[in-house]
Design a protein around this motif. Structure first.
Motif, PDB file in Angstrom:
ATOM      1  N   VAL A 210       0.840  -1.200   0.000  1.00 51.84           N
ATOM      2  CA  VAL A 210       0.000   0.000   0.000  1.00 51.84           C
ATOM      3  C   VAL A 210       0.874   1.248   0.000  1.00 51.84           C
ATOM      4  CG1 VAL A 210      -1.683   1.348   1.325  1.00 51.84           C
ATOM      5  CG2 VAL A 210      -1.985  -1.128   1.077  1.00 51.84           C
ATOM      6  N   PHE A 211       1.884   1.287   0.874  1.00 54.50           N
ATOM      7  CA  PHE A 211       2.737   2.473   0.945  1.00 54.50           C
ATOM      8  C   PHE A 211       3.540   2.665  -0.336  1.00 54.50           C
ATOM      9  CE2 PHE A 211       2.716   1.656   5.747  1.00 54.50           C
ATOM     10  CZ  PHE A 211       1.601   2.461   5.932  1.00 54.50           C
ATOM     11  N   LYS A 212       4.031   1.578  -0.913  1.00 50.45           N
ATOM     12  CA  LYS A 212       4.800   1.690  -2.161  1.00 50.45           C
ATOM     13  C   LYS A 212       3.933   2.205  -3.308  1.00 50.45           C
ATOM     14  CE  LYS A 212       8.658  -1.415  -1.984  1.00 50.45           C
ATOM     15  NZ  LYS A 212       9.342  -2.445  -2.739  1.00 50.45           N
ATOM     16  N   LYS A 213       2.668   1.809  -3.325  1.00 46.69           N
ATOM     17  CA  LYS A 213       1.773   2.206  -4.413  1.00 46.69           C
ATOM     18  C   LYS A 213       1.254   3.633  -4.262  1.00 46.69           C
ATOM     19  CE  LYS A 213      -0.072  -2.246  -5.868  1.00 46.69           C
ATOM     20  NZ  LYS A 213      -1.307  -3.028  -6.041  1.00 46.69           N
ATOM     21  N   THR A 214       1.346   4.177  -3.061  1.00 50.63           N
ATOM     22  CA  THR A 214       0.688   5.467  -2.830  1.00 50.63           C
ATOM     23  C   THR A 214       1.627   6.626  -2.540  1.00 50.63           C
ATOM     24  OG1 THR A 214       0.331   4.919  -0.499  1.00 50.63           O
ATOM     25  CG2 THR A 214      -1.452   4.386  -2.030  1.00 50.63           C
ATOM     26  N   SER A 215       2.932   6.353  -2.451  1.00 47.56           N
ATOM     27  CA  SER A 215       3.872   7.441  -2.185  1.00 47.56           C
ATOM     28  C   SER A 215       5.210   7.164  -2.857  1.00 47.56           C
ATOM     29  CB  SER A 215       4.090   7.605  -0.681  1.00 47.56           C
ATOM     30  OG  SER A 215       5.060   8.609  -0.437  1.00 47.56           O
ATOM     31  N   PRO A 216       5.822   8.210  -3.396  1.00 51.05           N
ATOM     32  CA  PRO A 216       7.152   8.028  -3.987  1.00 51.05           C
ATOM     33  C   PRO A 216       8.263   8.009  -2.936  1.00 51.05           C
ATOM     34  CG  PRO A 216       6.477  10.311  -4.206  1.00 51.05           C
ATOM     35  CD  PRO A 216       5.308   9.566  -3.593  1.00 51.05           C
TER      36      PRO A 216
ATOM     37  N   PRO B 272      10.667   6.843   0.195  1.00 49.50           N
ATOM     38  CA  PRO B 272      11.191   5.534   0.600  1.00 49.50           C
ATOM     39  C   PRO B 272      10.524   5.049   1.884  1.00 49.50           C
ATOM     40  CG  PRO B 272      12.782   7.261   1.088  1.00 49.50           C
ATOM     41  CD  PRO B 272      11.645   7.919   0.335  1.00 49.50           C
ATOM     42  N   LEU B 273      10.439   3.743   2.021  1.00 45.60           N
ATOM     43  CA  LEU B 273       9.830   3.119   3.200  1.00 45.60           C
ATOM     44  C   LEU B 273      10.912   2.928   4.262  1.00 45.60           C
ATOM     45  CD1 LEU B 273       7.687   0.465   1.312  1.00 45.60           C
ATOM     46  CD2 LEU B 273       6.980   2.705   2.153  1.00 45.60           C
TER      47      LEU B 273
ATOM     48  N   LEU C 108      21.868  -0.037   5.140  1.00 47.09           N
ATOM     49  CA  LEU C 108      20.859  -1.097   5.260  1.00 47.09           C
ATOM     50  C   LEU C 108      19.677  -0.836   4.338  1.00 47.09           C
ATOM     51  CD1 LEU C 108      20.954  -1.568   9.123  1.00 47.09           C
ATOM     52  CD2 LEU C 108      21.634  -3.281   7.414  1.00 47.09           C
ATOM     53  N   TYR C 109      19.259   0.427   4.249  1.00 50.51           N
ATOM     54  CA  TYR C 109      18.160   0.754   3.342  1.00 50.51           C
ATOM     55  C   TYR C 109      18.532   0.397   1.900  1.00 50.51           C
ATOM     56  CZ  TYR C 109      14.848   3.054   0.392  1.00 50.51           C
ATOM     57  OH  TYR C 109      13.920   3.279  -0.579  1.00 50.51           O
ATOM     58  N   GLY C 110      19.743   0.737   1.500  1.00 47.60           N
ATOM     59  CA  GLY C 110      20.194   0.425   0.137  1.00 47.60           C
ATOM     60  C   GLY C 110      20.148  -1.058  -0.140  1.00 47.60           C
ATOM     61  N   LYS C 111      20.592  -1.865   0.820  1.00 46.10           N
ATOM     62  CA  LYS C 111      20.554  -3.323   0.659  1.00 46.10           C
ATOM     63  C   LYS C 111      19.115  -3.822   0.594  1.00 46.10           C
ATOM     64  CE  LYS C 111      24.956  -4.217   2.936  1.00 46.10           C
ATOM     65  NZ  LYS C 111      25.616  -4.762   4.141  1.00 46.10           N
ATOM     66  N   MET C 112      18.264  -3.318   1.476  1.00 50.81           N
ATOM     67  CA  MET C 112      16.860  -3.743   1.497  1.00 50.81           C
ATOM     68  C   MET C 112      16.145  -3.324   0.214  1.00 50.81           C
ATOM     69  SD  MET C 112      15.448  -3.084   5.357  1.00 50.81           S
ATOM     70  CE  MET C 112      13.753  -3.289   4.824  1.00 50.81           C
ATOM     71  N   ASN C 113      16.432  -2.123  -0.250  1.00 47.75           N
ATOM     72  CA  ASN C 113      15.753  -1.592  -1.422  1.00 47.75           C
ATOM     73  C   ASN C 113      16.059  -2.427  -2.655  1.00 47.75           C
ATOM     74  OD1 ASN C 113      13.999   0.367  -2.505  1.00 47.75           O
ATOM     75  ND2 ASN C 113      15.722   1.494  -3.348  1.00 47.75           N
ATOM     76  N   LYS C 114      17.248  -3.006  -2.720  1.00 49.88           N
ATOM     77  CA  LYS C 114      17.599  -3.862  -3.854  1.00 49.88           C
ATOM     78  C   LYS C 114      16.779  -5.135  -3.861  1.00 49.88           C
ATOM     79  CE  LYS C 114      22.300  -2.215  -4.413  1.00 49.88           C
ATOM     80  NZ  LYS C 114      23.724  -2.523  -4.285  1.00 49.88           N
ATOM     81  N   THR C 115      16.373  -5.605  -2.670  1.00 47.23           N
ATOM     82  CA  THR C 115      15.634  -6.861  -2.585  1.00 47.23           C
ATOM     83  C   THR C 115      14.123  -6.662  -2.608  1.00 47.23           C
ATOM     84  OG1 THR C 115      15.649  -6.868  -0.163  1.00 47.23           O
ATOM     85  CG2 THR C 115      17.490  -7.965  -1.281  1.00 47.23           C
ATOM     86  N   MET C 116      13.666  -5.412  -2.445  1.00 47.64           N
ATOM     87  CA  MET C 116      12.211  -5.171  -2.409  1.00 47.64           C
ATOM     88  C   MET C 116      11.632  -5.016  -3.790  1.00 47.64           C
ATOM     89  SD  MET C 116      11.293  -2.912   0.925  1.00 47.64           S
ATOM     90  CE  MET C 116      12.455  -1.590   0.985  1.00 47.64           C
TER      91      MET C 116
END
Length: 157
Positions: free
Chosen positions: A40-46, A48-49, A149-157
């Motif tokens: 939901v958050f990814k679809k509704t806001s540009p 980062p989570l 950590l965000y950079g690593k997570m963002n690659k896997t999301m």
């Protein structure tokens, strides 16, 4: 032992917030579920989570008890309302698409767009506030690790 004592309140808050979020997804979406809070958050806001890094990697960031309490309080106060807003955005987007297909007048669709875009702006602003809260709560070293950590997570999301 200290890390376990710090982790227990975080896990409790995560379980509580997950239950609230799942309830909100079910209660605030149309007949079909819109998906997990992350979806939901990814679809509704540009934006980062960022809170997901705190939730998944708080121990690696060596959060203090006070920092954990700040993040837990933020989630308790903000996750449910943000998820509700996100589901409203997704519902309005679906209505806009249907209105376009139904041949509704431009003025009607533009009003719908305005409402949806205002909510998207609110969502992005809320996520900016979250970023600011995280930045002001973490120290400089923790923030650097957080960004990695965000950079690593963002690659896997």
């Amino acid at each position: 032992m200290k890390n376990l004592l710090l982790t227990l309140p975080i896990l409790t808050a995560m379980l509580f917030n997950t239950a609230i979020a799942e309830n909100d997804v079910n209660n605030h979406s149309s007949k079909k579920s819109k998906g997990s809070p992350m979806v939901v958050f990814k679809k509704t806001s540009p934006m980062p989570l960022l809170m997901s890094v705190i939730v998944k990697h708080g121990e690696e960031l060596n959060l203090t008890e006070k920092q954990s309490a700040v993040f837990n309080q933020w989630r308790v106060e903000n996750m449910g309302p943000s998820l509700k807003l996100g589901n409203e955005i997704l519902t309005e987007e679906a209505a806009i698409q249907q209105a376009a297909i139904d041949g509704k007048p431009n003025t009607e669709i533009k009003k719908m767009l305005s409402s949806m875009l205002e909510k998207r702006n609110t969502m992005a602003s809320n996520m900016l506030n979250c970023r600011d809260m995280i930045m002001s709560t973490l120290d400089e070293g923790q923030w650097g690790k957080f960004v990695t950590l965000y950079g690593k997570m963002n690659k896997t999301m």
